[in-house]
Design a protein around this motif. Structure first.
Motif, PDB file in Angstrom:
ATOM      1  N   SER A 111      69.447 -43.983  53.411  1.00 28.92           N
ATOM      2  CA  SER A 111      68.611 -42.807  53.133  1.00 28.92           C
ATOM      3  C   SER A 111      69.037 -41.605  53.960  1.00 28.92           C
ATOM      4  O   SER A 111      69.061 -40.474  53.462  1.00 28.92           O
ATOM      5  CB  SER A 111      67.136 -43.129  53.397  1.00 28.92           C
ATOM      6  OG  SER A 111      66.691 -44.170  52.558  1.00 28.92           O
ATOM      7  N   ILE A 112      69.358 -41.839  55.241  1.00 30.25           N
ATOM      8  CA  ILE A 112      69.717 -40.698  56.095  1.00 30.25           C
ATOM      9  C   ILE A 112      71.200 -40.350  56.003  1.00 30.25           C
ATOM     10  O   ILE A 112      71.596 -39.236  56.359  1.00 30.25           O
ATOM     11  CB  ILE A 112      69.324 -40.943  57.564  1.00 30.25           C
ATOM     12  CG1 ILE A 112      70.064 -42.163  58.139  1.00 30.25           C
ATOM     13  CG2 ILE A 112      67.823 -41.115  57.704  1.00 30.25           C
ATOM     14  CD1 ILE A 112      69.792 -42.378  59.611  1.00 30.25           C
ATOM     15  N   TYR A 113      72.043 -41.281  55.508  1.00 26.81           N
ATOM     16  CA  TYR A 113      73.455 -40.961  55.312  1.00 26.81           C
ATOM     17  C   TYR A 113      73.687 -40.154  54.039  1.00 26.81           C
ATOM     18  O   TYR A 113      74.596 -39.322  53.977  1.00 26.81           O
ATOM     19  CB  TYR A 113      74.299 -42.243  55.209  1.00 26.81           C
ATOM     20  CG  TYR A 113      74.381 -43.081  56.457  1.00 26.81           C
ATOM     21  CD1 TYR A 113      73.960 -42.588  57.696  1.00 26.81           C
ATOM     22  CD2 TYR A 113      74.876 -44.381  56.414  1.00 26.81           C
ATOM     23  CE1 TYR A 113      74.030 -43.368  58.835  1.00 26.81           C
ATOM     24  CE2 TYR A 113      74.946 -45.172  57.553  1.00 26.81           C
ATOM     25  CZ  TYR A 113      74.509 -44.665  58.760  1.00 26.81           C
ATOM     26  OH  TYR A 113      74.580 -45.439  59.887  1.00 26.81           O
ATOM     27  N   PHE A 165      67.322 -26.495  59.956  1.00 25.64           N
ATOM     28  CA  PHE A 165      66.660 -27.649  59.328  1.00 25.64           C
ATOM     29  C   PHE A 165      67.569 -28.334  58.322  1.00 25.64           C
ATOM     30  O   PHE A 165      67.699 -29.568  58.310  1.00 25.64           O
ATOM     31  CB  PHE A 165      65.369 -27.202  58.641  1.00 25.64           C
ATOM     32  CG  PHE A 165      64.699 -28.287  57.847  1.00 25.64           C
ATOM     33  CD1 PHE A 165      63.921 -29.247  58.478  1.00 25.64           C
ATOM     34  CD2 PHE A 165      64.867 -28.367  56.466  1.00 25.64           C
ATOM     35  CE1 PHE A 165      63.322 -30.273  57.751  1.00 25.64           C
ATOM     36  CE2 PHE A 165      64.265 -29.378  55.728  1.00 25.64           C
ATOM     37  CZ  PHE A 165      63.490 -30.331  56.374  1.00 25.64           C
ATOM     38  N   THR A 166      68.229 -27.551  57.465  1.00 28.37           N
ATOM     39  CA  THR A 166      69.123 -28.140  56.462  1.00 28.37           C
ATOM     40  C   THR A 166      70.335 -28.798  57.116  1.00 28.37           C
ATOM     41  O   THR A 166      70.820 -29.829  56.638  1.00 28.37           O
ATOM     42  CB  THR A 166      69.589 -27.077  55.445  1.00 28.37           C
ATOM     43  OG1 THR A 166      70.180 -25.965  56.146  1.00 28.37           O
ATOM     44  CG2 THR A 166      68.420 -26.582  54.612  1.00 28.37           C
ATOM     45  N   GLU A 167      70.817 -28.217  58.210  1.00 26.52           N
ATOM     46  CA  GLU A 167      71.957 -28.805  58.921  1.00 26.52           C
ATOM     47  C   GLU A 167      71.576 -30.154  59.526  1.00 26.52           C
ATOM     48  O   GLU A 167      72.341 -31.124  59.437  1.00 26.52           O
ATOM     49  CB  GLU A 167      72.431 -27.841  60.021  1.00 26.52           C
ATOM     50  CG  GLU A 167      73.730 -28.240  60.685  1.00 26.52           C
ATOM     51  CD  GLU A 167      74.942 -28.051  59.785  1.00 26.52           C
ATOM     52  OE1 GLU A 167      76.003 -28.633  60.111  1.00 26.52           O
ATOM     53  OE2 GLU A 167      74.834 -27.347  58.765  1.00 26.52           O
ATOM     54  N   VAL A 168      70.400 -30.207  60.117  1.00 23.58           N
ATOM     55  CA  VAL A 168      69.918 -31.466  60.704  1.00 23.58           C
ATOM     56  C   VAL A 168      69.721 -32.512  59.612  1.00 23.58           C
ATOM     57  O   VAL A 168      70.146 -33.667  59.751  1.00 23.58           O
ATOM     58  CB  VAL A 168      68.603 -31.230  61.482  1.00 23.58           C
ATOM     59  CG1 VAL A 168      67.953 -32.559  61.861  1.00 23.58           C
ATOM     60  CG2 VAL A 168      68.859 -30.397  62.731  1.00 23.58           C
ATOM     61  N   TRP A 169      69.092 -32.114  58.518  1.00 21.51           N
ATOM     62  CA  TRP A 169      68.829 -33.046  57.422  1.00 21.51           C
ATOM     63  C   TRP A 169      70.124 -33.592  56.829  1.00 21.51           C
ATOM     64  O   TRP A 169      70.217 -34.780  56.492  1.00 21.51           O
ATOM     65  CB  TRP A 169      68.012 -32.339  56.336  1.00 21.51           C
ATOM     66  CG  TRP A 169      67.720 -33.188  55.141  1.00 21.51           C
ATOM     67  CD1 TRP A 169      66.836 -34.235  55.053  1.00 21.51           C
ATOM     68  CD2 TRP A 169      68.320 -33.072  53.835  1.00 21.51           C
ATOM     69  NE1 TRP A 169      66.853 -34.766  53.786  1.00 21.51           N
ATOM     70  CE2 TRP A 169      67.742 -34.079  53.016  1.00 21.51           C
ATOM     71  CE3 TRP A 169      69.269 -32.211  53.294  1.00 21.51           C
ATOM     72  CZ2 TRP A 169      68.098 -34.241  51.684  1.00 21.51           C
ATOM     73  CZ3 TRP A 169      69.636 -32.373  51.968  1.00 21.51           C
ATOM     74  CH2 TRP A 169      69.045 -33.372  51.168  1.00 21.51           C
ATOM     75  N   GLN A 170      71.136 -32.734  56.723  1.00 21.52           N
ATOM     76  CA  GLN A 170      72.368 -33.138  56.054  1.00 21.52           C
ATOM     77  C   GLN A 170      73.313 -33.932  56.950  1.00 21.52           C
ATOM     78  O   GLN A 170      73.997 -34.846  56.476  1.00 21.52           O
ATOM     79  CB  GLN A 170      73.112 -31.908  55.519  1.00 21.52           C
ATOM     80  CG  GLN A 170      74.318 -32.254  54.650  1.00 21.52           C
ATOM     81  CD  GLN A 170      74.961 -31.025  54.049  1.00 21.52           C
ATOM     82  OE1 GLN A 170      74.904 -29.938  54.617  1.00 21.52           O
ATOM     83  NE2 GLN A 170      75.580 -31.182  52.887  1.00 21.52           N
ATOM     84  N   THR A 171      73.373 -33.631  58.242  1.00 22.92           N
ATOM     85  CA  THR A 171      74.422 -34.209  59.094  1.00 22.92           C
ATOM     86  C   THR A 171      73.936 -35.271  60.075  1.00 22.92           C
ATOM     87  O   THR A 171      74.767 -35.987  60.646  1.00 22.92           O
ATOM     88  CB  THR A 171      75.113 -33.090  59.899  1.00 22.92           C
ATOM     89  OG1 THR A 171      74.146 -32.455  60.766  1.00 22.92           O
ATOM     90  CG2 THR A 171      75.721 -32.051  58.974  1.00 22.92           C
TER      91      THR A 171
END
Length: 299
Positions: A111-113, A165-171
């Protein structure tokens, strides 16, 4: 003797051939073109025959009206990413390492990858859709609680929070893989001995897992600081609008506009070189500092 070792391990050297060729062709050979930062480059004359102008392009950049704004935006956004995005993968890796139910652990990892494999263009498109003032899910929720729609992408104050936020969510998921590998290398006998001594999970994380991660954290922190000013161009450029440009204009987007759209190649090369020199200086300073404090460094 050296030749004998190479022949014994020829498969490893063969595997290393492609990465080495990649860095030579795409990283080192293009450095020849850096000299246009000190020239008045003309495509008709070529790099070699274009006249030298010294540091004129650097002086022009330092004296430009938007130098302070571009530099401040770049540094501010870079520091935010370092402070917020760097420690989260460490925390996620420590949490996943404590999960004993393997099926749940694999589900969480997948899910997080998964967001890492979403292209930047698609990601920014999703952001615009979700944050739309008329049809966006986020604004529907806000209106459901009695609030007024928020123009997220038209407000410069929201640019940095959304970007981070998007950077944290994506990487985060993909970045945590390295820390999970480091945790897997820790001797399990240390945990067994700690359990016998009555240590809680928190104590084991604090006194076994974290010290085991410190060499990896130190190296990745040095690399992160050494790459501090190289914020992703694609996302910043795609999220940029005429209204939020005062917060979203960073060095990579500025170089693109000056170099590609306005064809000022020497000026943009000078700005890019200035950015690279800052990263190089930071790399040496942080490497030396971390090496003195922890004994771990890149060189």
């Amino acid at each position: 003797m050296r030749m004998k070792r190479i022949l014994v391990n020829w498969e490893l050297y063969l595997l290393m051939l492609l990465p080495v060729a990649y860095f030579i062709i795409f990283r080192y050979l293009p450095m020849y073109g850096v000299q246009i930062a000190f020239k008045d480059f003309s495509a008709a004359k070529g790099i070699w025959d274009s006249p030298w102008v010294g540091f004129d392009h650097f002086v022009r950049f330092f004296n430009s009206y938007n130098f302070e704004q571009v530099l401040t935006n770049t540094v501010y956004l870079s520091v935010l990413l370092l402070v917020i995005a760097f420690p989260i993968p460490i925390i996620i890796a420590l949490m996943l390492n404590q999960v004993k139910h393997q099926r749940f652990k694999k589900f969480m990892q997948t899910s997080i990858y998964a967001p890492y494999f979403i292209s930047t263009v698609v990601l920014v498109g999703m952001v615009f859709v979700f944050l739309s003032p008329n049809s966006g899910l986020v604004n529907h929720i806000i209106k459901g609680f009695g609030g007024e729609p928020v123009m997220f992408m038209a407000d410069s104050e929201w640019f940095r929070p959304i970007y981070v936020f998007t950077e944290v969510w994506q990487t985060t998921g993909f970045s945590s893989i390295i820390y999970l590998a480091a945790l897997a290398a820790i001797d399990p006998h240390l945990h067994e001995a700690a359990v016998v001594d009555g240590a809680s999970k928190w104590k084991r994380v604090l006194h076994i897992d974290l010290p085991g991660l410190m060499p990896t954290i130190a190296v990745l922190f040095i690399l992160a600081v050494g790459n501090l000013m190289n914020i992703g161009f694609e996302k910043a450029f795609l999220m940029q609008t005429d209204i939020n440009v005062d917060a979203s204009e960073i060095i990579p987007t500025y170089v693109y506009k000056i170099g590609i759209q306005r064809a000022q190649y020497s000026f943009s090369a000078a700005i890019g070189l200035f950015n690279a020199v800052i990263n190089l200086v930071l790399l040496f300073i942080v490497n030396r500092t971390v090496k003195k404090m922890s004994g771990n460094g890149l060189f």
